[in-house]
Design a protein around this motif. Structure first.
Motif, PDB file in Angstrom:
ATOM      1  N   SER A  62     -88.843 -24.013 -38.122  1.00 32.91           N
ATOM      2  CA  SER A  62     -89.159 -23.535 -39.472  1.00 32.91           C
ATOM      3  C   SER A  62     -88.278 -22.350 -39.852  1.00 32.91           C
ATOM      4  O   SER A  62     -87.820 -22.249 -40.992  1.00 32.91           O
ATOM      5  CB  SER A  62     -90.628 -23.110 -39.561  1.00 32.91           C
ATOM      6  N   GLU A  63     -88.043 -21.454 -38.890  1.00 36.46           N
ATOM      7  CA  GLU A  63     -87.188 -20.300 -39.175  1.00 36.46           C
ATOM      8  C   GLU A  63     -85.777 -20.777 -39.520  1.00 36.46           C
ATOM      9  O   GLU A  63     -85.143 -20.271 -40.449  1.00 36.46           O
ATOM     10  CB  GLU A  63     -87.112 -19.361 -37.961  1.00 36.46           C
ATOM     11  N   ILE A  64     -85.295 -21.770 -38.760  1.00 39.32           N
ATOM     12  CA  ILE A  64     -83.918 -22.240 -38.945  1.00 39.32           C
ATOM     13  C   ILE A  64     -83.789 -23.007 -40.267  1.00 39.32           C
ATOM     14  O   ILE A  64     -82.898 -22.743 -41.073  1.00 39.32           O
ATOM     15  CB  ILE A  64     -83.489 -23.132 -37.756  1.00 39.32           C
ATOM     16  N   ASP A  92     -81.809 -12.485 -40.433  1.00 44.64           N
ATOM     17  CA  ASP A  92     -83.050 -12.217 -39.679  1.00 44.64           C
ATOM     18  C   ASP A  92     -83.749 -13.522 -39.313  1.00 44.64           C
ATOM     19  O   ASP A  92     -84.224 -13.697 -38.197  1.00 44.64           O
ATOM     20  CB  ASP A  92     -84.033 -11.390 -40.519  1.00 44.64           C
ATOM     21  N   GLU A  93     -83.828 -14.441 -40.267  1.00 46.54           N
ATOM     22  CA  GLU A  93     -84.529 -15.701 -40.010  1.00 46.54           C
ATOM     23  C   GLU A  93     -83.833 -16.488 -38.899  1.00 46.54           C
ATOM     24  O   GLU A  93     -84.495 -17.086 -38.041  1.00 46.54           O
ATOM     25  CB  GLU A  93     -84.626 -16.567 -41.277  1.00 46.54           C
ATOM     26  N   GLY A  94     -82.503 -16.470 -38.907  1.00 52.59           N
ATOM     27  CA  GLY A  94     -81.767 -17.099 -37.812  1.00 52.59           C
ATOM     28  C   GLY A  94     -82.131 -16.457 -36.482  1.00 52.59           C
ATOM     29  O   GLY A  94     -82.331 -17.142 -35.473  1.00 52.59           O
ATOM     30  N   GLY A  95     -82.238 -15.129 -36.494  1.00 51.00           N
ATOM     31  CA  GLY A  95     -82.638 -14.392 -35.291  1.00 51.00           C
ATOM     32  C   GLY A  95     -84.034 -14.790 -34.842  1.00 51.00           C
ATOM     33  O   GLY A  95     -84.280 -14.999 -33.647  1.00 51.00           O
ATOM     34  N   HIS A  96     -84.949 -14.943 -35.804  1.00 47.60           N
ATOM     35  CA  HIS A  96     -86.318 -15.348 -35.451  1.00 47.60           C
ATOM     36  C   HIS A  96     -86.298 -16.707 -34.751  1.00 47.60           C
ATOM     37  O   HIS A  96     -87.000 -16.925 -33.772  1.00 47.60           O
ATOM     38  CB  HIS A  96     -87.195 -15.435 -36.708  1.00 47.60           C
ATOM     39  N   GLY A  97     -85.471 -17.603 -35.277  1.00 46.72           N
ATOM     40  CA  GLY A  97     -85.340 -18.918 -34.644  1.00 46.72           C
ATOM     41  C   GLY A  97     -84.873 -18.759 -33.198  1.00 46.72           C
ATOM     42  O   GLY A  97     -85.427 -19.375 -32.286  1.00 46.72           O
ATOM     43  N   ARG A 171     -91.543  -8.659 -32.267  1.00 46.50           N
ATOM     44  CA  ARG A 171     -90.203  -8.395 -32.790  1.00 46.50           C
ATOM     45  C   ARG A 171     -90.069  -8.961 -34.214  1.00 46.50           C
ATOM     46  O   ARG A 171     -89.539  -8.322 -35.110  1.00 46.50           O
ATOM     47  CB  ARG A 171     -89.219  -9.085 -31.843  1.00 46.50           C
ATOM     48  N   ILE A 172     -90.559 -10.177 -34.409  1.00 42.15           N
ATOM     49  CA  ILE A 172     -90.436 -10.838 -35.707  1.00 42.15           C
ATOM     50  C   ILE A 172     -91.231 -10.092 -36.781  1.00 42.15           C
ATOM     51  O   ILE A 172     -90.732  -9.833 -37.879  1.00 42.15           O
ATOM     52  CB  ILE A 172     -90.889 -12.314 -35.596  1.00 42.15           C
ATOM     53  N   CYS A 173     -92.461  -9.733 -36.448  1.00 41.85           N
ATOM     54  CA  CYS A 173     -93.316  -9.071 -37.449  1.00 41.85           C
ATOM     55  C   CYS A 173     -92.706  -7.762 -37.932  1.00 41.85           C
ATOM     56  O   CYS A 173     -92.841  -7.402 -39.085  1.00 41.85           O
ATOM     57  CB  CYS A 173     -94.720  -8.835 -36.879  1.00 41.85           C
ATOM     58  N   GLU A 175     -89.743  -7.244 -38.518  1.00 39.55           N
ATOM     59  CA  GLU A 175     -88.673  -7.514 -39.476  1.00 39.55           C
ATOM     60  C   GLU A 175     -89.180  -8.153 -40.765  1.00 39.55           C
ATOM     61  O   GLU A 175     -88.489  -8.124 -41.783  1.00 39.55           O
ATOM     62  CB  GLU A 175     -87.623  -8.422 -38.826  1.00 39.55           C
ATOM     63  N   GLU A 176     -90.388  -8.724 -40.705  1.00 38.23           N
ATOM     64  CA  GLU A 176     -90.868  -9.491 -41.856  1.00 38.23           C
ATOM     65  C   GLU A 176     -91.223  -8.639 -43.070  1.00 38.23           C
ATOM     66  O   GLU A 176     -91.135  -9.086 -44.208  1.00 38.23           O
ATOM     67  CB  GLU A 176     -92.090 -10.333 -41.472  1.00 38.23           C
ATOM     68  N   SER A 177     -91.655  -7.418 -42.814  1.00 34.67           N
ATOM     69  CA  SER A 177     -92.129  -6.586 -43.919  1.00 34.67           C
ATOM     70  C   SER A 177     -91.031  -6.376 -44.966  1.00 34.67           C
ATOM     71  O   SER A 177     -91.278  -6.408 -46.163  1.00 34.67           O
ATOM     72  CB  SER A 177     -92.635  -5.258 -43.357  1.00 34.67           C
TER      73      SER A 177
HETATM   74 FE   LIG Z   1     -88.953 -15.280 -40.102  1.00 33.93          FE
END
Ligand SMILES: [Fe+2]
Ligand SMILES: [Fe+2]
Lengths: 333, 97
Positions: A62-64, A92-97, A171-173, A175-177
Motif C-alpha cells: 500500500s505504501e508503494i 517518505d512513503e517509499g521509505g515506509h514501504g 518510525r512511520i508514525c 513521519e505521518e504527521s
Molecule cells: Fe506512509
C-alpha cells in the motif's frame, strides 16, 4: 540476522509432538497477554506468522502503490515549495514501504517473493489508491483524509505484539504527521481562495470522504480476521471503533474549512458525544478490492513498468559489486 | 549473486544520532555492496537529520545468542542482587555514599 536461519530454527522447535505444540501455544499466548513482544527468532504459531506476513506485506504494498496517485502531481505542483514538499512526502512513503518489507522478511519470506506477488497482481493493497487524482485539491484531500485515516490505523500498531512490525510503525508514525498537516494546509489555502478554488476543494472532499471511511475495513461483524488478531494483540481496536474516531476528529476539521461532508445522514449525537454517519456502500469497496476500481489496472501497470525499466540499474549494480569483490580477492591473494 | 532479480544481501544499519552517543540499530536493508548499503541507509534513515554516522554490517556476519539459551545465559545473574548498590543498608546519617 533477522531473516537468515529462521526456517531451520522453526523446524527445530517444531520437532516435538502435537501436545508440545499445544503447550508452546499456551506459553506464547501467555507472553502476549503479559504484553511481551514477540521477536523473529522466538517460537510462534504458524497462523500468527502467516497472518503477520499477509498484513505487513499488504501494508508495504500500500505504501508503494500509494506513491502513484500523488506522484501524478509532482511535475505539476503549483509552486517550487509545493513540489519539494510533495517529493519529500512521496519519498517518505517509499521509505515506509522499505521498513515494512524488512519487517515482513523477518518472518522468513523474501522481498523478491513479496514484490513478485504485487507485480503479478496476486497481492492486495489498500483499495484507496485505486482512485484517481484529477486536481491539485486531491493532493490536499489525500494528505488530510487518507494519511489521517492511516495514522488512526497505525498508532495502535506501534504497540503490536510483533516487535519488528511495532518498531517499523513507530518510525512511520513519526513521519505521518507532516503528511496530514501539509494536506490540510493545501485544503485550507484552497478553501480560503477564490470561489472556484473552494469548489475544487469541495469536489476533492466529495471524492475522498467515503473511500477514506472504507480504509478502516469491513464492519466488525463482517471482518474475518478481527477476533484472532485482537487476541494476538496484532490489532488493538476494532475497525468500527477506529472509523468512529476518525469521523469524530475529521468532521470539525471540515467545518473549519467551510466545506460540507458529503453525507446527508451526518449528525451530532449529543448524548453519545459522537457523530452519527450514513451507511457505507460496501459493494463499491468489494468492487475496487476485486480489481474493478477506476485505476487498478493503471497502478499495477505503472509498478510493472518501473520494475522493468529499472532492471538495467539493478543489473549494473550487481555487476559492479561482483567486479569489486573479485578485485578485492585478487588483491588479498 | 549473479542473478540481479534475486534478493541482494541484507545489511543491518546502525546510526549515531549525535556526536558522543552510541550507534544504535535502526533496521535493515538490501544492497549489492557496503557502499550502496551506506548510501541507501542515508536515504532511508536520515532524511530528517537523524544521524551523523552510519554503520552497515552484513546480517549474515552477525552472531546472535539463541533465544532458547536465554535461561542458561541470563538466569545466573538473577540471584546476585548484591551486585546492585541498593542491596546495602547504610544508616541515613552517613552522607555521600
Ligand atoms: Fe506512509
Ligand atoms: Fe503518509
Amino acid at each position: 540476522m533477522y531473516t537468515q536461519g529462521l526456517d531451520s530454527l522453526g523446524k527445530d522447535c517444531l520437532r516435538d509432538e502435537a501436545q508440545d505444540i499445544g503447550r508452546l501455544e499456551q506459553r506464547f499466548q501467555a507472553r502476549i497477554d503479559a504484553e511481551e513482544k514477540i521477536e523473529p527468532k522466538g517460537w510462534m504459531p504458524e497462523a500468527y506468522r502467516r497472518t503477520l506476513i499477509r498484513q505487513i506485506s499488504q501494508h508495504a504494498h500500500s505504501e508503494i502503490v500509494g506513491m502513484l496517485p500523488e506522484g501524478n502531481w509532482i511535475t505539476r505542483a503549483p509552486s517550487l515549495l509545493r513540489k519539494s514538499i510533495l517529493i519529500a512526502k512521496v519519498q517518505d512513503e517509499g521509505g515506509h514501504g522499505a521498513y515494512l518489507y524488512s519487517a515482513a522478511e523477518t518472518l522468513g519470506v523474501s522481498r523478491d517473493e513479496l514484490i513478485g506477488q504485487l507485480l503479478e497482481g496476486k497481492a492486495k493493497y489498500s483499495s484507496i489508491f485505486n482512485y484517481p487524482t484529477p486536481t491539485w485539491a486531491d493532493i490536499g484531500a489525500i494528505g488530510w483524509l487518507v494519511d489521517g485515516a492511516a495514522i488512526m490505523n497505525q498508532i495502535p500498531l506501534c504497540r503490536c505484539s510483533y516487535g519488528p512490525y511495532a518498531r517499523a510503525m513507530v518510525r512511520i508514525c513519526k513521519e505521518e504527521s507532516f503528511h496530514q498537516r501539509q494536506g490540510y494546509e493545501i485544503m485550507l489555502r484552497l478553501s480560503r481562495g477564490t470561489p472556484p478554488q473552494k469548489e475544487m476543494a469541495q469536489q476533492a472532499l466529495n471524492r475522498w470522504w467515503w473511500p477514506s471511511l472504507m480504509m478502516f475495513g469491513p464492519s466488525d461483524a463482517e471482518s474475518k480476521h478481527s477476533a484472532q488478531s485482537m487476541r494476538w494483540k496484532i490489532k488493538r481496536f476494532s475497525n468500527d471503533e477506529l472509523r468512529q474516531k476518525f469521523v469524530d476528529f475529521t468532521v470539525p476539521q471540515a467545518e473549519f474549512l467551510g466545506l460540507a461532508v458529503p453525507d446527508p445522514a451526518l449528525s451530532w449525537d449529543e448524548a453519545a458525544q459522537h457523530y452519527r454517519f450514513g451507511a457505507i456502500d460496501w459493494s463499491e469497496f468489494e468492487q475496487v478490492l476485486k480489481g474493478h476500481g477506476p485505476c487498478n489496472r493503471e497502478r499495477l501497470e505503472a509498478r510493472r513498468r518501473a520494475h522493468d525499466e529499472g532492471r538495467w540499474v539493478r543489473d549494473a549494480a550487481v555487476a559492479h559489486a561482483s567486479k569489486q569483490a573479485a578485485k578485492e580477492k585478487s588483491r588479498a591473494a | 549473486m549473479t542473478d540481479s532479480s534475486r534478493d541482494w544481501p541484507l545489511y543491518e544499519i546502525f546510526i549515531r544520532a549525535r556526536a558522543g552517543l552510541d550507534h544504535k540499530h535502526v533496521g535493515s536493508l538490501h544492497a549489492t555492496d557496503a557502499m550502496m548499503a551506506i548510501e541507501h541507509a542515508r536515504d532511508l534513515y536520515t532524511r530528517r537529520q537523524e544521524g551523523v554516522s552510519i554503520w552497515a554490517v552484513r546480517s549474515s556476519d552477525i552472531v546472535a545468542s539463541d533465544p532458547a539459551d536465554a535461561d542458561a545465559l541470563f538466569e545466573p545473574a538473577r540471584d546476585k542482587v548484591y551486585r546492585h548498590p541498593t542491596f546495602y543498608d547504610i544508616p541515613e546519617e552517613v552522607k555521600t555514599l
